[in-house]
Design an enzyme around this catalytic site. Structure first.
Site, PDB file in Angstrom:
ATOM      1  N   GLY A 118       6.915   1.380  -9.880  1.00  0.00           N
ATOM      2  CA  GLY A 118       6.102   2.725 -10.008  1.00  0.00           C
ATOM      3  C   GLY A 118       6.847   3.782 -10.307  1.00  0.00           C
ATOM      4  O   GLY A 118       8.161   3.574 -10.702  1.00  0.00           O
TER       5      GLY A 118
ATOM      6  N   ARG B  40       3.764  -5.720  -9.790  1.00  0.00           N
ATOM      7  CA  ARG B  40       2.429  -6.137  -9.940  1.00  0.00           C
ATOM      8  C   ARG B  40       2.258  -6.236 -11.589  1.00  0.00           C
ATOM      9  O   ARG B  40       1.796  -7.476 -11.830  1.00  0.00           O
ATOM     10  CB  ARG B  40       1.386  -5.432  -9.349  1.00  0.00           C
TER      11      ARG B  40
ATOM     12  N   ARG C 174       8.433   1.984   2.749  1.00  0.00           N
ATOM     13  CA  ARG C 174       7.837   1.792   4.389  1.00  0.00           C
ATOM     14  C   ARG C 174       8.779   0.761   4.885  1.00  0.00           C
ATOM     15  O   ARG C 174       8.756  -0.326   4.254  1.00  0.00           O
ATOM     16  CB  ARG C 174       6.403   1.642   3.969  1.00  0.00           C
TER      17      ARG C 174
ATOM     18  N   GLU D 208       8.414   3.284  13.343  1.00  0.00           N
ATOM     19  CA  GLU D 208       9.239   4.572  13.595  1.00  0.00           C
ATOM     20  C   GLU D 208       8.869   5.322  14.822  1.00  0.00           C
ATOM     21  O   GLU D 208       7.439   5.372  15.010  1.00  0.00           O
ATOM     22  CB  GLU D 208       8.948   5.472  12.280  1.00  0.00           C
TER      23      GLU D 208
ATOM     24  N   HIS E 226      13.911   8.672   7.973  1.00  0.00           N
ATOM     25  CA  HIS E 226      12.872   8.875   6.932  1.00  0.00           C
ATOM     26  C   HIS E 226      12.957  10.318   6.345  1.00  0.00           C
ATOM     27  O   HIS E 226      11.979  11.159   6.511  1.00  0.00           O
ATOM     28  CB  HIS E 226      11.405   8.772   7.793  1.00  0.00           C
TER      29      HIS E 226
HETATM   30  C1  DGY Z   1       5.829   9.822   1.696  1.00  0.00           C
HETATM   31  O1  DGY Z   1       5.241  10.749   1.060  1.00  0.00           O
HETATM   32  O2  DGY Z   1       5.334   8.848   1.636  1.00  0.00           O
HETATM   33  C2  DGY Z   1       7.153   9.894   2.058  1.00  0.00           C
HETATM   34  O3  DGY Z   1       7.524   8.887   2.752  1.00  0.00           O
HETATM   35  C3  DGY Z   1       7.562  10.960   2.653  1.00  0.00           C
HETATM   36  O4  DGY Z   1       8.696  11.211   2.983  1.00  0.00           O
END
Ligand code: DGY
Length: 326
Positions: A158, A180, A241, A270, A288
């Protein structure tokens, strides 16, 4: 009583928009840099029309119930919105918004910082130096892995995946990617990118960087079988993530040197880390920080605030991720 509840202290740029538009008395802010305790969240959202949400806060059926029928929007200050139960939001007709675009380059920059830090053992050697252990230059000290000319694998091509791939040009790295959908041929050739299946991606990548969203389908896309299929000299980088990677199995793979290293900005639970991860010298771990620059966080807060303004003024918010509610 506030019409809008902001679940954490946020950059001024966003707060200013809300205060200027609705008046300070209409905007309640949880006055902390720490995560709001769940019971406080459930209490503070009662009766509000808009929630300015931080990604650590879970917006599920219980939270929607607590907010009640006046709720007109939840603006998540992140591009990812896996902290929101989208099915539940849509069922209740509540639009959810995110902050796409503005953090693409910032997150891609950080991905490269992590990749280089892992390959060249920056954190580990810095600690050694600061600890006063360095006795002078040595031919075998802290040998790392060359980055230039190696193959970069991208899982999820993406916006952020593409920005990471673009930066690889300076390092003369061919790109393999799975996604995808295949990206268009012109972009593939600009990025020197080849579309491959996951098996090939695992087998051929020297550095494998994860950029897919977290969904039920992508949960644990990387676990012991995937690590076993990777080169033993490969590195895994994750700035998407945490739950996309089975963290306990990654610790095992790092410990056994099934792969050479990993660099992680995100974690499965987290702020907790899987047992033993902090003891792996071949893991670079940071809390993060993908979008954590002054400029980008200000833009994210601005976008989230603008979505609230649009919605409370009766418009469709520009970054709605469940437009079917309209
Ligand atoms: C998001 O915007 O999804 C990021 O993980 C924030 O740092």
């Amino acid at each position: 009583m506030p019409r809008i509840f902001v679940t954490r202290r946020i950059p001024d740029a966003g707060l200013q928009i809300l205060n200027d538009t609705f008046g300070e008395e209409a905007v309640g802010v949880y006055p902390s840099d720490e995560m709001i305790p769940r019971e406080d969240l459930l209490r503070e959202v009662r009766g509000v029309e808009a929630i300015f949400l931080i990604l650590t806060e879970r917006m599920d059926a219980e939270a929607f119930d607590a907010a009640g029928p006046e709720l007109k929007i939840v603006a998540n200050m992140a591009v990812g919105y896996n902290n929101v139960d989208l099915v539940e939001a849509t069922r209740r007709g509540v639009p959810i918004t995110n902050t796409p675009g503005v953090l693409t380059d910032t997150t891609a920059d950080l991905t490269w910082a992590l990749l280089l830090a892992a390959a060249r053992r920056i954190p580990e050697s810095e600690v050694y130096l600061r600890d006063g252990q360095w006795k002078g230059w040595g031919p075998l000290q802290f040998l790392g892995t060359d980055v230039h000319g190696k193959t970069l694998g991208i899982f999820g091509m993406g916006r952020i995946g593409q920005a990471v791939a673009l930066r690889a040009k300076g390092f003369g790295m061919p790109i393999l990617y799975t996604n995808r959908n295949r990206i268009d041929a012109a972009l593939e050739s600009e990025l020197n990118a080849t579309y491959v299946d996951k098996e090939t991606l695992l087998k051929k990548s020297d550095f494998l960087s994860i950029h897919c969203p977290f969904t039920d389908e992508t949960r644990h896309s990387f676990g012991k079988d995937e690590f076993a299929a990777m080169k033993d000299s490969a590195y895994l980088i994750n700035t998407s993530r945490g739950p996309v990677v089975n963290e306990a199995e990654l610790v095992e793979a790092l410990h056994n040197e099934t792969i050479r290293g990993a660099a992680l900005d995100v974690f499965e639970e987290e702020p907790k880390l899987a047992r033993g991860l902090d003891q792996c010298p071949n893991a670079v771990i940071i809390p993060h920080l993908g979008s954590a620059t002054f400029e980008t966080r200000a833009k994210m807060a601005t976008i989230a605030a603008e979505n609230i303004v649009a919605r409370l003024n009766g418009q469709v918010p520009p970054n709605c991720v469940n437009p079917e509610v309209f």
